[in-house]
Design a protein around this motif. Structure first.
Motif, short mmCIF file in Angstrom:
data_model
loop_
_atom_site.label_atom_id
_atom_site.label_comp_id
_atom_site.label_asym_id
_atom_site.label_seq_id
_atom_site.Cartn_x
_atom_site.Cartn_y
_atom_site.Cartn_z
N LYS A 126 0.77 -1.41 -0.04
CA LYS A 126 0.01 0.16 0.15
C LYS A 126 0.88 1.22 -0.07
O LYS A 126 0.62 2.31 -0.69
CB LYS A 126 -0.68 0.05 1.30
CG LYS A 126 -1.97 0.62 1.51
CD LYS A 126 -2.72 0.63 2.45
CE LYS A 126 -3.90 1.47 2.79
NZ LYS A 126 -4.93 1.41 3.81
N THR A 142 -1.84 -6.96 -11.73
CA THR A 142 -0.89 -7.86 -11.19
C THR A 142 0.29 -8.31 -12.33
O THR A 142 0.00 -8.26 -13.34
CB THR A 142 -1.70 -9.41 -10.94
OG1 THR A 142 -2.17 -9.68 -12.16
CG2 THR A 142 -2.60 -9.50 -9.82
N HIS A 153 -7.36 -3.86 -11.06
CA HIS A 153 -8.21 -2.89 -10.32
C HIS A 153 -8.01 -1.25 -10.70
O HIS A 153 -6.82 -0.97 -10.70
CB HIS A 153 -8.11 -2.95 -8.60
CG HIS A 153 -7.99 -4.41 -8.53
ND1 HIS A 153 -9.23 -4.91 -8.05
CD2 HIS A 153 -6.88 -5.22 -8.02
CE1 HIS A 153 -8.79 -6.04 -7.62
NE2 HIS A 153 -7.54 -6.61 -7.84
N ILE A 161 -8.05 1.89 -2.39
CA ILE A 161 -7.32 0.77 -1.95
C ILE A 161 -8.14 -0.06 -0.88
O ILE A 161 -8.72 0.50 0.16
CB ILE A 161 -5.87 1.05 -1.45
CG1 ILE A 161 -5.02 1.75 -2.36
CG2 ILE A 161 -5.08 0.00 -0.80
CD1 ILE A 161 -3.95 2.37 -1.63
N LYS A 162 -8.49 -1.35 -1.27
CA LYS A 162 -9.35 -2.13 -0.18
C LYS A 162 -8.33 -2.48 0.99
O LYS A 162 -7.36 -3.23 0.58
CB LYS A 162 -9.97 -3.24 -1.12
CG LYS A 162 -10.66 -2.83 -2.34
CD LYS A 162 -12.35 -2.70 -1.89
CE LYS A 162 -13.27 -2.20 -2.85
NZ LYS A 162 -12.71 -1.95 -4.17
N GLU A 164 -8.82 -5.30 2.54
CA GLU A 164 -8.39 -6.68 2.51
C GLU A 164 -7.34 -7.05 1.58
O GLU A 164 -6.78 -8.29 1.40
CB GLU A 164 -9.80 -7.53 2.12
CG GLU A 164 -10.35 -7.40 0.75
CD GLU A 164 -11.52 -6.30 0.57
OE1 GLU A 164 -11.31 -5.45 1.64
OE2 GLU A 164 -12.45 -6.42 -0.24
N TRP A 165 -6.82 -6.08 0.54
CA TRP A 165 -5.71 -6.60 -0.21
C TRP A 165 -4.48 -6.67 0.66
O TRP A 165 -4.09 -5.84 1.45
CB TRP A 165 -5.40 -5.18 -1.21
CG TRP A 165 -6.55 -5.07 -2.24
CD1 TRP A 165 -7.60 -5.76 -2.27
CD2 TRP A 165 -6.70 -4.05 -3.08
NE1 TRP A 165 -8.48 -5.45 -3.25
CE2 TRP A 165 -7.91 -4.35 -3.98
CE3 TRP A 165 -6.08 -2.81 -3.45
CZ2 TRP A 165 -8.43 -3.31 -4.69
CZ3 TRP A 165 -6.45 -2.07 -4.43
CH2 TRP A 165 -7.53 -2.52 -5.29
N CYS A 166 -3.98 -7.96 0.29
CA CYS A 166 -2.77 -7.97 1.29
C CYS A 166 -1.54 -7.98 0.49
O CYS A 166 -0.39 -8.27 1.17
CB CYS A 166 -2.82 -9.73 1.96
SG CYS A 166 -3.10 -11.02 0.51
N PHE A 167 -1.51 -7.92 -0.91
CA PHE A 167 -0.39 -7.51 -1.66
C PHE A 167 0.32 -8.79 -1.68
O PHE A 167 1.72 -8.47 -1.51
CB PHE A 167 0.46 -6.41 -1.24
CG PHE A 167 -0.41 -4.84 -1.54
CD1 PHE A 167 -0.45 -4.58 -2.91
CD2 PHE A 167 -1.23 -4.47 -0.57
CE1 PHE A 167 -1.06 -3.52 -3.21
CE2 PHE A 167 -1.98 -3.37 -1.01
CZ PHE A 167 -2.09 -2.84 -2.30
N TYR A 171 2.62 -6.22 -8.18
CA TYR A 171 1.79 -5.60 -9.12
C TYR A 171 2.60 -4.61 -9.69
O TYR A 171 3.55 -4.21 -9.36
CB TYR A 171 0.60 -4.81 -8.25
CG TYR A 171 -0.35 -5.66 -7.43
CD1 TYR A 171 -1.50 -6.00 -8.21
CD2 TYR A 171 -0.13 -6.38 -6.24
CE1 TYR A 171 -2.69 -6.91 -7.70
CE2 TYR A 171 -0.94 -7.12 -5.57
CZ TYR A 171 -2.28 -7.42 -6.25
OH TYR A 171 -2.91 -8.18 -5.69
#
Ligand code: ADP
Ligand code: MG
Length: 347
Positions: A126, A142, A153, A161-162, A164-167, A171
Motif C-alpha cells: 500500500k 498483477t 483494479h 485501496i481495499k 482486504e488487499w494483502c499484496f 503488481y
C-alpha cells in the motif's frame, strides 16, 4: 515442399484450435497438451494429451512425439518450457516468454529499448501506491497471470485501496491513459530474420475485454508507420521466432504507447484468417516449423466481433451472408464473458 513434421502445442483453447487448423492446411501434424479435458483443440489436432503442465511424465511423452514446440498462452513456468527446449526447439524461446509473462519485466524491457509505455511503477505494498500518487488515476495490475482484465483494479485515489488487499502478489501501477484509440500490430518473424507484418488493427474494448477488431485502422500515417516500426524493432531485439502481437494505446494528444506484448497469436489477429492469403496462425506454424516465408497479401478490409458467453446461441442458429465467417470455438461450458466464438465480416 511439404515436410513430414509434427508441431507440439501447449494449450488447447481456441488459439490452439486455430493453429491446428492452419497446420493441417499445410501438412503439419499437431499434438496438443492441455490441462482442460474439454479443450476444444482436441477437435482439430492429430493427438490430444490431457495433463497438468507440471506432470513430467506427460510432458516427456508430449516432447517425444513432436519436432517443434509452441504455446497458445504465456503463463507457463520458465522451467517447464526450458526443460522441453533442451530436447526439442521451443518457439518463441522460453527466455522471451519469461520476459513477457511478467508485466514488470516486460515494461522494463520495452522502456530499455527507448520505447514509450504508459508511466508505471512496481508495487509491493500500500505504501508503494502512496509513494506513486502521481500515477493516479491508474490501474493496478498483477505482474503475472492477468488476461482480459482479470487481476486489474482501477484506482481513482488512495481511498480505493481495499483493506482486504494483502499484496501477496507483485503488481504494477499504471497511469490511466486518456485513450483515443487502441491498435495492435501482428508480426511473424522467421528464424533467418525475415518477417511479415500485418497492417495495424484497430481494437475496441468493452470492460477490458476485446469486443471488436477492424482494418483499416483509422489512424494517421505517422502512427501507422511508428507502430509497424516499433513492432519490428521489438521482434528483432527479442530475436523472435513465430507470430507476436504488440498492443498500443493512442492518447488524445496522438502519443503512441506500447501497452503490452503477446508472445503468441492474438485475438485481434483473428481477422487475418479471412482478410489475408496467409493468416497469423499459418504464418506462426510456418515460422516455428522453419518453413519458407511466403508473401502476405491482403484480400479485403474486415471487421471481427468476439462472441461472449450465452450470446453464442444466437449465432448457432443464424444464417450468414456472403463475406460473413462464423467461428464457433466448440467450448462445452458456456460462461459469462468467456470467449465462445467470433464472426469476421469482409468489408
Ligand atoms: P490484459 O492482459 O487483460 O489484456 P491489458 O493491460 O491489455 O490487460 O488491459 C486490458 C484493457 O484495459 C486494455 O486493452 C485497455 O482497454 C484497458 N486498459 C488497460 N490499461 C490501461 C491504461 N493504463 N489506461 C487506459 N486503459 C487501460
Ligand atoms: Mg491486453
Amino acid at each position: 515442399m511439404l515436410k513430414d513434421q509434427t508441431l507440439g502445442i501447449i494449450g488447447g483453447g481456441q488459439l490452439g484450435s486455430m493453429m491446428c487448423q492452419a497446420a493441417k492446411k499445410i501438412g503439419i501434424k499437431t499434438v496438443v497438451i492441455s490441462d482442460d479435458k474439454d479443450g476444444p483443440a482436441q477437435n482439430y489436432c492429430d493427438k490430444f494429451i490431457y495433463s497438468n503442465y507440471d506432470k513430467l511424465e506427460n510432458l516427456q511423452k508430449f516432447t517425444q512425439l513432436v519436432d517443434f514446440v509452441t504455446y497458445e498462452f504465456e503463463n507457463i513456468p520458465f522451467k517447464t518450457l526450458n526443460n522441453i527446449n533442451i530436447i526439442k526447439p521451443v518457439f518463441p524461446s522460453p527466455k522471451i516468454n519469461q520476459i513477457v509473462q511478467n508485466r514488470q519485466r516486460e515494461k522494463m524491457f520495452i522502456n530499455g529499448l527507448g520505447i514509450k509505455t504508459t508511466p508505471w511503477a512496481f508495487i509491493k505494498s500500500k505504501e508503494d501506491i502512496k509513494k506513486n500518487k502521481n500515477l493516479l488515476p491508474g490501474i493496478l495490475k498483477t505482474c503475472t497471470l492477468g488476461y482480459d482484465g482479470h487481476g486489474q483494479h482501477i484506482l481513482n485515489s488512495i481511498k480505493d485501496i481495499k483493506k482486504e488487499w494483502c499484496f501477496s502478489d507483485n503488481y504494477i501501477l499504471e497511469k490511466l491513459v486518456d485513450l483515443k484509440k487502441e491498435i495492435s500490430v501482428i508480426i511473424t518473424r522467421f528464424n533467418n530474420g525475415s518477417y511479415s507484418l500485418y497492417e495495424p488493427i484497430e481494437n475496441i474494448h468493452k470492460k477490458q475485454i476485446l469486443e471488436k477488431s477492424l482494418i483499416p485502422a483509422d489512424i494517421s500515417q505517422n502512427i501507422y508507420e511508428q507502430s509497424l516500426n516499433t513492432a519490428k524493432d521489438i521482434s528483432e531485439k527479442l530475436n523472435y521466432v513465430g507470430t507476436m502481437c504488440v498492443e498500443y494505446f493512442i492518447d488524445k494528444k496522438q502519443n503512441l504507447f506500447v501497452n503490452e506484448i503477446a508472445p503468441r497469436v492474438h485475438n485481434s489477429g483473428h481477422l487475418t484468417i479471412n482478410a489475408f492469403n496467409i493468416s497469423q496462425f499459418e504464418n506462426h506454424v510456418r515460422a516455428v516449423c522453419d518453413l519458407d516465408i511466403l508473401p502476405v497479401k491482403k484480400i479485403s478490409n474486415a471487421e471481427m466481433i468476439n462472441i461472449l458467453g450465452n450470446n453464442i446461441n444466437n449465432y448457432r442458429e443464424k444464417s450468414f451472408k456472403n463475406g460473413e465467417f462464423f467461428f464457433d470455438y466448440l467450448k462445452k461450458n458456456i460462461k459469462e464473458k468467456r470467449k465462445m466464438g467470433h464472426i469476421t465480416t469482409l468489408k
